[in-house]
Design a protein around this motif. Structure first.
Motif: not given
Length: 345
Positions: A156, A160, A245, A248-252, A265, A267-268, A270
C-alpha cells in the motif's frame, strides 16, 4: 581528501532538489557540486543548501559536463526530458543518479541502461528507500529464513488527494502522462514495486489490474491504481497505489511466509515488525536498530561511494532500474488492455 565533482542537471520543475542539495551537502566525499539549470530557477536554493560546496552555477548541460568533468551526474528533470540529459552524462563518462521515472516509456530508458553497462558506468534510478536501515533489517530476516518460504505480499502506498485540487498542480508535469509517463503509480507506487523485488530477491514477471481517476480532478494521469502481481518465485502480490488522503501518507509492505510474516510501515511512529515460528517462543518483534536518516541523503551517499570506489556496490544497477520501469509500464498496458501482461514481453 581527493576532489570529486558532482553535477546536478535540472530545470524548472526538477523534483526533490531540496533532498539532492541537502544530501550532497552532507556527503563528505562529494567535495564540490556544479549545478546546470537552463531556467535558473534553482540557483537560490542551490546557494542556500549547498553553501561553499557550490562550485559553479551554469545554464547549459553540455558546458557543465565538458568544463567540470563530474564523476557523477544527478539528473532531476521532467520525465520526458530525462533521456537526453542521461545520454549526455553517460557520453561524458559520468556515473548517473536519475530521479524517477526518468522517461515516459521503458523503451526510452533501455538503450541508456545498455550504454551504461557497456561503458561500465552506474545508472541508478532514485529508488531511495533501498538504503533505509529498516529495509536492510527486513531483507536480512527474509534471507536468513526467519519467515520461511515466501507465500505472498501486499503493498500500500497512499498519498494525499489534497494536492490534486490545486489548479497550479494541474499544470505541472506530474499531472500529465505525456510529460510524466503516468500518474501516482509511476511517481510514488514505483517505490514499493521496486522495494518488494529488492526485499525478496525476486522479479515481478506478470501483472494485471486497473488505473483511473477516482477523485474527479481534471488530470491527464491516474490518481489510483490497483494491481495484481506474479513473481518469478511462484508467489503473488497486490498493490494499491493512489491519492486518497486529506494529508500525509499511509505506506506499508506486508510479506507472509511459511514460518511467519513481516510488515514494514513508514507511517509516523511505525517501522519494521515481524513474527517468526522459527523462534523458540514466537512473538511479535519490533526493529530497534539504527534509525533511518531520511531517505535521499543515505541513498545519495551510497551513489557517491559507488562512483568513487569500484569495490562499493551501487544501491541499484542499470538492469534493476530498467526492470522496475518495465514492470510499471506493464501495469499500464494491463490496465489499458484489460488483460494480464508479461513484464518482459
Amino acid at each position: 581528501m581527493p576532489e570529486f565533482t558532482v553535477a546536478v542537471l535540472t530545470n524548472q520543475g526538477g523534483a526533490h532538489l531540496d533532498g539532492y542539495f541537502t544530501g550532497l551537502a552532507q556527503t563528505e566525499q562529494a567535495t564540490r557540486v556544479v549545478v546546470a539549470d537552463p531556467s535558473g530557477a534553482s540557483e537560490s536554493l542551490a546557494k542556500k543548501l549547498l553553501g561553499s560546496k557550490l562550485h559553479r552555477f551554469e545554464r547549459d548541460f553540455q558546458k557543465c559536463l565538458a568544463e567540470h568533468k563530474p564523476g557523477l551526474a544527478v539528473v532531476t528533470l521532467e520525465a520526458v526530458q530525462g533521456p537526453p540529459a542521461i545520454q549526455a552524462a553517460l557520453d561524458a563518462n559520468c556515473h548517473v543518479l536519475a530521479e524517477k521515472p526518468a522517461c515516459v516509456t521503458a523503451a526510452d530508458f533501455e538503450p541508456l541502461a545498455q550504454l551504461a553497462e557497456m561503458k561500465h558506468r552506474h545508472l541508478m534510478l532514485a529508488m531511495a528507500n533501498r538504503t533505509r536501515n529498516s529495509v536492510h533489517a527486513a531483507k536480512r530476516l527474509i534471507r536468513t529464513g526467519q519467515i520461511g518460504q515466501i507465500y505472498g505480499s501486499e503493498l500500500h502506498l497512499i498519498a494525499d488527494q489534497t494536492r490534486l485540487v490545486s489548479p497550479a498542480y494541474h499544470k505541472t508535469w506530474f499531472a500529465d502522462r505525456a510529460r510524466a509517463g503516468g500518474g501516482h503509480l509511476i511517481w510514488l507506487g514505483i517505490h514499493w514495486i521496486d522495494l518488494i523485488m529488492f526485499l525478496t530477491d525476486s522479479q515481478i514477471i506478470e501483472t494485471a489490474g486497473f488505473t483511473g481517476i477516482v477523485g474527479g480532478q481534471p488530470l491527464k494521469a491516474e490518481d489510483s491504481a490497483a494491481m495484481a502481481l506474479r513473481f518469478d518465485n511462484g508467489t503473488f502480490g497486490t498493490m494499491t497505489s493512489g491519492y486518497y488522503l486529506d494529508r500525509g501518507k499511509q505506506m506499508s509492505i506486508r510479506i507472509w511466509g511459511s514460518k511467519g510474516w513481516l510488515e514494514l510501515s513508514f507511517d509516523e511512529g511505525e517501522g519494521l515488525k515481524w513474527y517468526s515460528t522459527a523462534e523458540p517462543s514466537p512473538s511479535i518483534k519490533k526493529y530497534d536498530g539504527a534509525a533511518d536518516d531520511g531517505t535521499y541523503t543515505p541513498f545519495i551517499q551510497a551513489c557517491v561511494r559507488a562512483s568513487i570506489d569500484e569495490a562499493a556496490p551501487p544501491p541499484i544497477t542499470p538492469t534493476q532500474s530498467l526492470n522496475v520501469l518495465k514492470t510499471i509500464f506493464a501495469c499500464y498496458r494491463a490496465a489499458e488492455s484489460g488483460r494480464s501482461q508479461s513484464v518482459f514481453a
